[in-house]
Design a protein around this motif. Sequence first.
Motif, PDB file in Angstrom:
ATOM      1  N   CYS A  26       0.835  -1.208   0.000  1.00 18.90           N
ATOM      2  CA  CYS A  26       0.000   0.000   0.000  1.00 18.90           C
ATOM      3  C   CYS A  26       0.866   1.253   0.000  1.00 18.90           C
ATOM      4  O   CYS A  26       0.569   2.220  -0.698  1.00 18.90           O
ATOM      5  N   GLU A  27       1.943   1.234   0.780  1.00 18.92           N
ATOM      6  CA  GLU A  27       2.853   2.369   0.810  1.00 18.92           C
ATOM      7  C   GLU A  27       3.527   2.548  -0.550  1.00 18.92           C
ATOM      8  O   GLU A  27       3.681   3.670  -1.030  1.00 18.92           O
ATOM      9  N   VAL A  28       3.916   1.454  -1.173  1.00 17.13           N
ATOM     10  CA  VAL A  28       4.525   1.520  -2.500  1.00 17.13           C
ATOM     11  C   VAL A  28       3.521   2.079  -3.505  1.00 17.13           C
ATOM     12  O   VAL A  28       3.878   2.875  -4.375  1.00 17.13           O
ATOM     13  N   SER A  29       2.249   1.694  -3.385  1.00 17.56           N
ATOM     14  CA  SER A  29       1.244   2.200  -4.332  1.00 17.56           C
ATOM     15  C   SER A  29       1.067   3.711  -4.201  1.00 17.56           C
ATOM     16  O   SER A  29       0.814   4.398  -5.197  1.00 17.56           O
ATOM     17  N   ILE A  30       1.217   4.245  -3.001  1.00 15.67           N
ATOM     18  CA  ILE A  30       1.154   5.701  -2.826  1.00 15.67           C
ATOM     19  C   ILE A  30       2.334   6.346  -3.555  1.00 15.67           C
ATOM     20  O   ILE A  30       2.172   7.311  -4.304  1.00 15.67           O
ATOM     21  N   LEU A  31       3.526   5.800  -3.345  1.00 12.35           N
ATOM     22  CA  LEU A  31       4.716   6.358  -3.992  1.00 12.35           C
ATOM     23  C   LEU A  31       4.650   6.217  -5.509  1.00 12.35           C
ATOM     24  O   LEU A  31       5.194   7.052  -6.240  1.00 12.35           O
ATOM     25  N   ASP A  32       3.972   5.174  -5.986  1.00 15.87           N
ATOM     26  CA  ASP A  32       3.846   4.956  -7.426  1.00 15.87           C
ATOM     27  C   ASP A  32       3.001   6.026  -8.115  1.00 15.87           C
ATOM     28  O   ASP A  32       3.017   6.127  -9.340  1.00 15.87           O
ATOM     29  N   ILE A  33       2.276   6.818  -7.353  1.00 11.62           N
ATOM     30  CA  ILE A  33       1.527   7.930  -7.947  1.00 11.62           C
ATOM     31  C   ILE A  33       2.513   8.871  -8.644  1.00 11.62           C
ATOM     32  O   ILE A  33       2.193   9.470  -9.659  1.00 11.62           O
TER      33      ILE A  33
END
Length: 143
Positions: A16-23
């Motif tokens: 989930c944290e990676v998905s935020i950074l992937d923005i």
Amino acid sequence: MAVKIAEEWLNICGGCEVSILDIGEPLLDILPAIEFVHIPVLMDHKYHGQKGEGDPHKVEIPDADVGIVSGGVRNEKEKLVALEMRKKCKTLISLGSCACYGGIPAMANMWSLTDMCDKVYRDSKSTEKADTPKENLPALLDR
């Protein structure tokens, strides 16, 4: 005035944290309007005082306008952290299937704690038989 944000990951993989950074770059546009006061994936923030000298049974998280929690609550420490996030954040957001529905950590709910620990520490062909670790570890919750 910046919006204060606290983010916490509990029993998770970090996706989930990676998905935020992937923005990516669009995040740069909002950075001037926010202030991360607690986000363990990006900064070192101790739960028991910044030097870790506080009460180990009392979790301290700074006050925040918005809190984001990912992951499930599987042990006593995660339970304390989740309760502190609820207390310190004006708005609390559950992020991801683990925080919202239990996800992978909740799959352990199909077995008793004894059966689960037997499988992991004694019955797995890839693990040498051992006692269930208890020293310096938070107690697992029943569910």
